[in-house]
Design a protein around this motif. Sequence first.
Motif, short mmCIF file in Angstrom:
data_model
loop_
_atom_site.label_atom_id
_atom_site.label_comp_id
_atom_site.label_asym_id
_atom_site.label_seq_id
_atom_site.Cartn_x
_atom_site.Cartn_y
_atom_site.Cartn_z
N ALA A 260 0.82 -1.18 0.28
CA ALA A 260 -0.02 0.00 -0.10
C ALA A 260 0.69 1.32 0.10
CB ALA A 260 -1.00 0.00 1.19
N LEU A 261 2.15 1.05 -0.06
CA LEU A 261 2.84 2.27 -0.13
C LEU A 261 2.88 3.04 -1.43
CD1 LEU A 261 6.32 1.11 1.50
CD2 LEU A 261 4.87 2.86 2.52
N PRO A 262 3.13 4.29 -1.41
CA PRO A 262 2.59 5.23 -2.38
C PRO A 262 3.44 4.56 -3.77
CG PRO A 262 2.82 6.77 -0.72
CD PRO A 262 3.17 5.21 -0.01
N ALA A 263 2.76 4.85 -5.01
CA ALA A 263 3.50 4.30 -6.08
C ALA A 263 4.94 5.04 -6.31
CB ALA A 263 2.49 4.40 -7.07
N ASP A 264 4.94 6.36 -5.74
CA ASP A 264 6.22 6.96 -6.13
C ASP A 264 7.05 7.03 -5.06
OD1 ASP A 264 4.35 8.68 -4.52
OD2 ASP A 264 4.83 10.50 -5.26
N ALA A 265 6.88 5.84 -3.98
CA ALA A 265 8.02 5.80 -2.88
C ALA A 265 8.58 4.65 -3.25
CB ALA A 265 7.10 5.83 -1.86
N ASP A 266 10.09 4.81 -3.04
CA ASP A 266 10.88 3.63 -3.28
C ASP A 266 11.68 3.25 -2.08
OD1 ASP A 266 12.58 5.78 -3.55
OD2 ASP A 266 13.24 5.44 -5.61
N ARG A 267 11.54 4.19 -0.95
CA ARG A 267 12.47 3.81 0.03
C ARG A 267 11.77 4.13 1.46
NH1 ARG A 267 18.29 6.58 -0.73
NH2 ARG A 267 18.50 4.38 -2.02
N LEU A 268 12.03 3.31 2.29
CA LEU A 268 11.46 3.64 3.52
C LEU A 268 12.67 3.58 4.74
CD1 LEU A 268 8.90 3.50 5.46
CD2 LEU A 268 8.97 1.07 5.74
N VAL A 269 12.71 4.71 5.37
CA VAL A 269 14.27 4.93 6.40
C VAL A 269 13.63 4.77 7.73
CG1 VAL A 269 15.79 6.48 6.89
CG2 VAL A 269 15.22 6.49 4.58
N ILE A 270 14.34 4.04 8.69
CA ILE A 270 13.82 3.73 9.70
C ILE A 270 14.77 4.41 10.93
CG2 ILE A 270 13.53 1.81 11.73
CD1 ILE A 270 11.51 1.97 9.00
N VAL A 271 14.48 5.16 11.56
CA VAL A 271 15.41 6.02 12.62
C VAL A 271 14.95 5.84 13.97
CG1 VAL A 271 15.99 8.34 13.42
CG2 VAL A 271 15.41 7.74 11.00
N ALA A 272 15.93 5.53 14.84
CA ALA A 272 15.43 5.65 16.66
C ALA A 272 15.93 6.96 17.21
CB ALA A 272 16.17 4.52 17.17
N ALA A 273 14.98 7.35 17.96
CA ALA A 273 15.52 8.82 18.72
C ALA A 273 15.20 8.69 20.03
CB ALA A 273 14.71 9.93 17.94
N ALA A 274 16.36 9.50 20.93
CA ALA A 274 15.97 9.94 22.28
C ALA A 274 15.00 10.76 22.39
CB ALA A 274 17.33 10.15 22.78
N ASP A 275 14.17 10.66 23.43
CA ASP A 275 13.13 11.59 23.90
C ASP A 275 13.91 12.74 24.40
OD1 ASP A 275 10.89 12.85 24.54
OD2 ASP A 275 10.26 11.16 25.91
N THR A 276 14.41 13.72 23.78
CA THR A 276 14.79 15.10 24.35
C THR A 276 13.89 16.18 24.71
OG1 THR A 276 15.16 15.50 22.22
CG2 THR A 276 17.15 14.62 23.17
N GLY A 277 12.72 15.82 24.22
CA GLY A 277 11.59 16.80 24.60
C GLY A 277 11.33 16.69 26.30
N ASN A 278 11.23 15.30 26.61
CA ASN A 278 11.12 15.26 27.95
C ASN A 278 12.16 15.10 28.67
OD1 ASN A 278 7.96 15.34 27.78
ND2 ASN A 278 7.91 13.15 26.77
N HIS A 279 13.28 14.65 28.13
CA HIS A 279 14.58 14.50 29.00
C HIS A 279 15.59 15.19 28.07
CE1 HIS A 279 12.22 11.58 31.33
NE2 HIS A 279 11.80 10.89 30.16
N PRO A 280 15.75 16.32 28.32
CA PRO A 280 16.96 17.07 27.55
C PRO A 280 18.34 16.65 27.46
CG PRO A 280 15.36 18.70 29.02
CD PRO A 280 15.11 17.34 29.49
N ALA A 281 18.54 15.74 28.73
CA ALA A 281 19.89 15.37 28.68
C ALA A 281 20.12 13.90 28.12
CB ALA A 281 20.31 15.31 30.09
#
Length: 357
Positions: A260-281
């Motif tokens: 079901a991904l859009p026909a013009d999409a050819d890449r799906l990038v996966i990222v992990a991130a720290a919750d700096t909004g609630n934990h700035p450090a």
Amino acid sequence: MSRSRKIHRLSNPDTDERRAQRMLFRHLRDDTTADRGRMTRRVHELQLLLAMDPVEFEQLIARLMAAMGMKVELTARSRDGGVDVRGIDTDPFRGGNVIVQVKRYRDTVTPSAVRDLYGTLQDDRAATKAVLVTTSRFGPSSHQFVAGKPIALINGAELVGLLKHHGFHEVFAPARLAGAGEGGGQALPEVAVAAEPARLLLHWSGEEEYDIAALVCRGNRALSDEHLVFYNNGSTPDGSVRLVTGYGDANACLMVDFDALPADADRLVIVAAADTGNHPAATMAGFAGPALILEPGADQAAAVVHLADGARTNTAMRLGRFDRDSAGDWDFTPALAGYPGGLHQAVVAYGLEVDDA
């Protein structure tokens, strides 16, 4: 067996990781024998759910919620107010009061049913989230409507996967017999099968909390702001990539319907991130022993890739990408990269503008 044990019981990690890195997932084509057999079995499984007594079906959903760790209450049918099951998710970070409506449908659930449930949620002072469960499927309009709202849509294929994942295999025993040539005389209702999403799970050790994000791209450019799926935008407009919570012992989970991904999409990038909004450090230093696990379907073996630990100098980390080839198949490539500027920096790297205000 928990996923964490499965991850660490690979008989030869180096060999298995190299194999997984070459191809974490190759999407099955519709014309393959394996896919036809899998779809036939799924038809039988959904027929069994559709043929269940309505009360029995609601009780099954309540049992599933309990198996997922919720405190559950079935509502009285005479005064349910559009709510079939109520649950309390006790997770300290993502928990809340959940109202659930179930629909044993053959055809696509109408957007009006989704809007009605949202109205019920707004009128319910105790509820913080709503879930609509069906044996059929949802259209793009429904997914667009729930984007950014505390509503989850679970189609028939996802429901089968969740039931199997949480040990309700006995529900589908007659479907296995039918697939083996037995029990084919049952008069079961016809049912259309929704596309089955893959479950992309992220696991790490330690107590730190991290977020998973996905960017639907053409090359190295995200298609739009709405094609960044993260904690503030739980789904793409068409519902092809969705962030879900409470999926077993995985730390984070994305549902991805590659078809079901859009026909013009050819890449799906996966990222992990720290919750700096609630934990700035916060940094990626606590992202220890990470593994990316992909379950292509309820009846297919999971593929696992072990990843490098996070670094204290970064607050986000690109884990890898899926690329669509000329045949329409999706292959995974680990592509680790650190971002000292967090998810903000990762998003900008893929062409999205971010308001710093």
